[in-house]
Write a protein that holds these residues in place. Sequence first.
Motif, PDB file in Angstrom:
ATOM      1  N   LYS A   1      -2.891  -4.575   1.786  1.00  0.00           N
ATOM      2  CA  LYS A   1      -1.877  -4.492   2.852  1.00  0.00           C
ATOM      3  C   LYS A   1      -2.378  -3.658   4.021  1.00  0.00           C
ATOM      4  CE  LYS A   1       2.129  -5.242  -0.113  1.00  0.00           C
ATOM      5  NZ  LYS A   1       3.337  -4.662  -0.699  1.00  0.00           N
ATOM      6  N   LEU A   2      -3.004  -2.518   3.720  1.00  0.00           N
ATOM      7  CA  LEU A   2      -3.513  -1.645   4.773  1.00  0.00           C
ATOM      8  C   LEU A   2      -4.588  -2.360   5.593  1.00  0.00           C
ATOM      9  CD1 LEU A   2      -3.888   1.056   6.241  1.00  0.00           C
ATOM     10  CD2 LEU A   2      -5.398   1.766   4.351  1.00  0.00           C
TER      11      LEU A   2
ATOM     12  N   GLN B   1      -9.448 -12.033   9.418  1.00  0.00           N
ATOM     13  CA  GLN B   1      -8.527 -11.186   8.656  1.00  0.00           C
ATOM     14  C   GLN B   1      -8.605 -11.547   7.175  1.00  0.00           C
ATOM     15  OE1 GLN B   1      -4.458 -11.410  10.121  1.00  0.00           O
ATOM     16  NE2 GLN B   1      -5.211 -11.532  12.221  1.00  0.00           N
TER      17      GLN B   1
ATOM     18  N   VAL C   1      -5.005  -6.973  11.806  1.00  0.00           N
ATOM     19  CA  VAL C   1      -4.091  -7.583  12.790  1.00  0.00           C
ATOM     20  C   VAL C   1      -4.051  -6.728  14.051  1.00  0.00           C
ATOM     21  CG1 VAL C   1      -1.661  -8.119  13.265  1.00  0.00           C
ATOM     22  CG2 VAL C   1      -2.692  -8.826  11.088  1.00  0.00           C
ATOM     23  N   GLU C   2      -3.917  -5.400  13.875  1.00  0.00           N
ATOM     24  CA  GLU C   2      -3.859  -4.494  15.025  1.00  0.00           C
ATOM     25  C   GLU C   2      -5.148  -4.543  15.844  1.00  0.00           C
ATOM     26  OE1 GLU C   2      -3.017  -0.676  13.316  1.00  0.00           O
ATOM     27  OE2 GLU C   2      -0.905  -1.161  12.962  1.00  0.00           O
TER      28      GLU C   2
ATOM     29  N   ARG D   1      -5.071  -5.579   5.942  1.00  0.00           N
ATOM     30  CA  ARG D   1      -4.443  -6.665   6.715  1.00  0.00           C
ATOM     31  C   ARG D   1      -3.798  -6.094   7.985  1.00  0.00           C
ATOM     32  NH1 ARG D   1      -4.800 -11.953   6.717  1.00  0.00           N
ATOM     33  NH2 ARG D   1      -4.532 -12.072   4.483  1.00  0.00           N
ATOM     34  N   THR D   2      -3.054  -5.004   7.843  1.00  0.00           N
ATOM     35  CA  THR D   2      -2.373  -4.389   8.986  1.00  0.00           C
ATOM     36  C   THR D   2      -3.376  -3.951  10.050  1.00  0.00           C
ATOM     37  OG1 THR D   2      -0.534  -3.653   7.610  1.00  0.00           O
ATOM     38  CG2 THR D   2      -0.864  -2.483   9.688  1.00  0.00           C
ATOM     39  N   VAL D   3      -4.436  -3.274   9.636  1.00  0.00           N
ATOM     40  CA  VAL D   3      -5.429  -2.789  10.595  1.00  0.00           C
ATOM     41  C   VAL D   3      -6.181  -3.966  11.231  1.00  0.00           C
ATOM     42  CG1 VAL D   3      -7.510  -1.380  10.882  1.00  0.00           C
ATOM     43  CG2 VAL D   3      -5.625  -0.555   9.443  1.00  0.00           C
TER      44      VAL D   3
END
Length: 139
Positions: free
Chosen positions: A26-27, A42, A33-34, A29-31
């Motif tokens: 999850k972490l 991704q 995307v950002e 994926r979030t980074v």
Amino acid sequence: MTAGLDLGRSQTQPIVSDQDVVRVRKLVRTVAVETKLSLVDQTKLVTAASELARNTLVYGGGGEVQVSTVDNGRRKGVRISFSDSGPGIADLDLALTDGYTTGGGLGLGLSGARRLVDEFDIETAVGEGTRVTVTKWSR
């Protein structure tokens, strides 16, 4: 590290359970995307991170991950470093060979992760542990 590399925001997280492997996914994926990595990149990065987090847990006995954004002046990326204090890897060349496994799996963990990222570095010492650092750059 690469000359002229700007390390941006960094987050460190322990890897001591299966739930932590999910948190790493999850972490990352979030980074990703950002950082505006493409959906394909991704997915590649999250897949590599998942494999490496699982290796850290299963073979390294647990450890930690550090996820950072990086910028080399031309493009941005995500750098992930997995470290453990486990037994280390006795034969690194063999461990990086497609199909090699000590755990009864498909043997695609390290070699597969290496193919999914743009930069792959591994440091290991028997009895001291392993550090795997990967980077995925935006296109």
